[in-house]
Design an enzyme around this catalytic site. Structure first.
Site, PDB file in Angstrom:
ATOM      1  N   GLN A  92      40.957  28.960  40.702  1.00 13.64           N
ATOM      2  CA  GLN A  92      40.994  28.860  39.237  1.00 13.64           C
ATOM      3  C   GLN A  92      39.679  29.329  38.619  1.00 13.64           C
ATOM      4  O   GLN A  92      39.501  29.234  37.397  1.00 13.64           O
ATOM      5  CB  GLN A  92      41.276  27.413  38.807  1.00 13.64           C
ATOM      6  CG  GLN A  92      42.594  26.852  39.303  1.00 13.64           C
ATOM      7  CD  GLN A  92      43.801  27.491  38.646  1.00 13.64           C
ATOM      8  OE1 GLN A  92      43.697  28.132  37.604  1.00 13.64           O
ATOM      9  NE2 GLN A  92      44.972  27.321  39.249  1.00 13.64           N
ATOM     10  N   CYS A  95      50.793  20.302  42.166  1.00 14.59           N
ATOM     11  CA  CYS A  95      50.227  20.302  43.526  1.00 14.59           C
ATOM     12  C   CYS A  95      48.932  19.508  43.583  1.00 14.59           C
ATOM     13  O   CYS A  95      48.016  19.852  44.345  1.00 14.59           O
ATOM     14  CB  CYS A  95      50.007  21.716  44.045  1.00 14.59           C
ATOM     15  SG  CYS A  95      51.500  22.689  44.126  1.00 14.59           S
ATOM     16  N   LYS A 119      46.862  35.136  40.709  1.00 13.45           N
ATOM     17  CA  LYS A 119      46.308  34.495  39.509  1.00 13.45           C
ATOM     18  C   LYS A 119      45.290  35.402  38.823  1.00 13.45           C
ATOM     19  O   LYS A 119      44.726  35.070  37.789  1.00 13.45           O
ATOM     20  CB  LYS A 119      45.642  33.161  39.869  1.00 13.45           C
ATOM     21  CG  LYS A 119      46.601  32.121  40.432  1.00 13.45           C
ATOM     22  CD  LYS A 119      45.902  30.786  40.604  1.00 13.45           C
ATOM     23  CE  LYS A 119      46.594  29.846  41.568  1.00 13.45           C
ATOM     24  NZ  LYS A 119      47.902  29.348  41.149  1.00 13.45           N
ATOM     25  N   ASP A 168      37.090  26.417  46.904  1.00 12.16           N
ATOM     26  CA  ASP A 168      38.396  26.902  46.465  1.00 12.16           C
ATOM     27  C   ASP A 168      38.203  27.461  45.053  1.00 12.16           C
ATOM     28  O   ASP A 168      38.122  26.711  44.088  1.00 12.16           O
ATOM     29  CB  ASP A 168      39.416  25.765  46.480  1.00 12.16           C
ATOM     30  CG  ASP A 168      40.764  26.193  45.893  1.00 12.16           C
ATOM     31  OD1 ASP A 168      40.923  27.395  45.565  1.00 12.16           O
ATOM     32  OD2 ASP A 168      41.653  25.330  45.757  1.00 12.16           O
ATOM     33  N   HIS A 189      43.675  20.657  44.715  1.00 10.85           N
ATOM     34  CA  HIS A 189      45.039  21.150  44.912  1.00 10.85           C
ATOM     35  C   HIS A 189      45.440  20.779  46.339  1.00 10.85           C
ATOM     36  O   HIS A 189      44.595  20.714  47.229  1.00 10.85           O
ATOM     37  CB  HIS A 189      44.991  22.670  44.738  1.00 10.85           C
ATOM     38  CG  HIS A 189      46.322  23.347  44.710  1.00 10.85           C
ATOM     39  ND1 HIS A 189      47.067  23.591  45.832  1.00 10.85           N
ATOM     40  CD2 HIS A 189      47.038  23.880  43.681  1.00 10.85           C
ATOM     41  CE1 HIS A 189      48.181  24.233  45.498  1.00 10.85           C
ATOM     42  NE2 HIS A 189      48.181  24.423  44.194  1.00 10.85           N
TER      43      HIS A 189
END
Lengths: 163, 414
Positions: free
Chosen positions: B204, B370, B225, B201, B122
């Site tokens: 997700q 993104c 999220k 990261d 991202h």
């Protein structure tokens, strides 16, 4: 808004231009080149204008993006090539007005007299988020033409990165 | 007890609304998740009954707000298996968490040092590192992907991507476009073998997969999220690493003693939380974690996997549709991105696809999500993405598949 209006937005004529873009592909010679982009959706156009006196002698472009932006750029190039600069700017103003109409136009015939196939985009005006798609190529044309006039038609090439 | 998705949906009022005359099919949870009533109630309750600033207000409300805020920190720590709540730093989102990581970890970098990311990141895990390189003269390098959309470890090893010059490696746990689950444990070993810090990261990952232990040395994710509100993110950091890192933003709350000649700084996590933090948002995030734990992360992961299998089968069988990324549910998250073309090969742009889906009440995302470098790598300008969560039904996937066939044929009429 319902299914009918989204299908109405994608007029046959828009799909035809999306399928077969007129005047696509950057050409020499040209008076001015600009690059415009819609950062929110990533649609991009590189567009060249050649002025011959006060006539729009040629418009050529490389563009990527949605059917609305691609078809609109194609219709615009068909319309303005061969016109006087004043006539092309009048078409720009008429198209902008059409996009600001939210789909409610008093005199569509009058708009068609100036815009020809461009009136097919009247349905886009009902989708505010898509108006910028329809305007991308037109804005690039106007910017390039104004710069070409400033720099003297047929003079030095200019590139302008533009948001 | 069998997973009752309909029962879960009742907790999310927005899922029962109509959009453009159709029941909403919300397939954009990788973008932001919908919120259960319990989260909205917890935020309202905080503002209506306990609102005060934290840490500095000495009155009863201040104590209640501080307790709620620090209680949320403890819930986050427990949710990701952190050793201590002091390892949990609240930020405003995952982007800020990654910028915090880049600024603090990268404070001592110099010309010749290398930072490694991947082409599937991202933008929020690319741009902070590019900026760091501009500030320090360090060089940014990246993992490529295989043809099937997996991290290309073999190529990276052959190229010596991570080496003695590498100071920081930062990688997504789960790709927001391809859905690929990356081999973070292997990359962590490789990074640590050369003495580099490893940043994950997990934006997700944490919302969808049970997280028994935090990954890497620093791990970023965001609250919204995770069924929580916008405005709160998390940077988890290994305790001794956080202790050693310099401050990021300066201001109130992050100090120990301030003198005009110079200041000393609070220990972690407060060292990294300048100014009034997102208090109500953290409380809402705590409520979201309570909700997810009550349903069970193992159960949620199993449900999402079955939805993803269904989606890959339904979408994969549409002529003209190309799935970007792994086409089976193994080591795969719930984001399924794809391109669509008519039978005669005309590419239908994602924004046009979206417009038709929206008219039928189906919410997906179209664009580069993104992740422009990844799309460039895949040779496409943009894609359409559906993504699921604990409340997604196979019926919604069926509606999406039927609508995609309709769009394809609408654009295909010659």
């Amino acid at each position: 808004m319902d299914d009918a209006s989204v299908e109405a937005m994608y007029q046959e004529i828009i799909l035809d231009h999306y399928r077969r873009k007129s005047h696509s592909g950057l050409r020499e010679p040209f008076s001015c080149q600009v690059g415009h982009v819609n950062p929110t959706c990533g649609d991009e156009v590189e567009l060249r204008v050649r002025l011959d006196g006060d006539t729009v002698a040629d418009v050529s472009y490389e563009a990527v993006g949605c059917a609305i932006s691609q078809a609109s750029t194609s219709v615009m190039s068909d319309l303005v090539i061969g016109q006087t600069v004043d006539g092309a700017f009048a078409a720009y103003d008429a198209f902008h007005k059409l996009m600001d109409s939210q789909g409610v136009v008093d005199d569509l015939d009058a708009a068609e007299a100036v815009l020809g196939d461009g009136v097919a985009f009247v349905g886009v005006a009902k989708f505010p988020a898509r108006v910028k798609c329809a305007l991308l190529g037109w804005s690039a044309f106007r910017d390039a033409a104004l710069q070409a006039i400033e720099g003297g038609a047929g003079s030095a090439k200019k590139e302008s990165p533009h948001g | 007890m069998a997973y009752d998705v309909e029962r879960i949906r009742e907790d999310f009022p927005i899922l029962s609304r109509a959009v453009n005359g159709h029941p909403l099919a919300y397939l954009d949870s990788a973008n932001t998740a919908q919120k259960p009533q319990a989260v909205v109630d917890a935020i309202a309750e905080h503002y209506l009954s306990h609102n005060a600033n934290v840490a500095r207000a000495m009155h009863a409300l201040g104590a209640e707000a501080t307790q709620a805020f620090e209680g949320a920190r403890a819930k986050v720590a427990s949710f990701i298996g952190a050793g201590s709540a002091d390892e949990v730093v609240f930020t405003k989102n995952a982007s800020e968490a990654l910028n915090l990581a880049a600024h603090t970890l990268g404070a001592g970098l110099k010309t010749g040092d290398e930072i490694v990311v991947s082409v599937m990141e991202h933008h929020s895990n690319i741009v902070p590192w590019q900026l760091l390189c501009q500030r320090t003269g360090a060089r940014l390098r990246w993992f490529d992907i295989t043809d099937s959309g997996r991290l290309d470890l073999d190529k990276a090893r052959a190229d010596g991507l991570i080496n003695e010059r590498t100071k920081i490696v930062s990688l997504a746990w789960v790709s927001n476009v391809l859905g690929s689950v990356n081999p973070v444990a292997e990359v962590a070993d490789w990074a640590h073998s050369v003495g580099a810090a490893f940043v994950v990261d997990a934006s997700q990952g944490v919302p969808h997969l049970p997280t028994a232990r935090p990954l890497g040395d620093l791990m970023a994710f965001t609250g919204h999220k995770l069924l929580g509100p916008t405005g709160v993110g998390v940077l988890w950091g290994r305790g001794e690493l956080l202790e050693a890192l310099p401050p990021f933003l300066g201001g109130g709350e992050m100090i120990e003693v301030v003198r005009m000649e110079g200041s000393t700084y609070a220990p972690p996590p407060h060292r990294f939380e300048a100014g009034t933090p997102p208090i109500a948002q953290a409380v809402g995030l705590g409520a979201a974690i309570d909700y997810l734990q009550a349903v069970g992360m193992d159960e949620i992961a199993a449900h999402e996997r079955s939805v993803t299998e269904h989606a890959l089968a339904r979408l994969g069988s549409i002529e003209g549709l190309r799935v970007l990324g792994p086409t089976t549910a193994e080591d795969r998250g719930g984001a399924v991105s794809f391109t669509l073309a008519t039978r005669d090969g005309l590419a239908i742009h994602p924004h046009d696809v979206m417009q038709f889906l929206d008219a039928q009440g189906i919410a997906v995302r179209g664009g580069h999500h993104c992740a422009r470098p990844l799309h460039e790598r895949l040779g496409v300008q943009s894609s359409t993405r559906m993504s699921s969560y604990l409340y997604t039904t196979t019926g919604e996937i069926d509606r999406l598949a039927d609508a995609l066939v309709y769009v394809r044929d609408f654009f295909g009429r010659v």
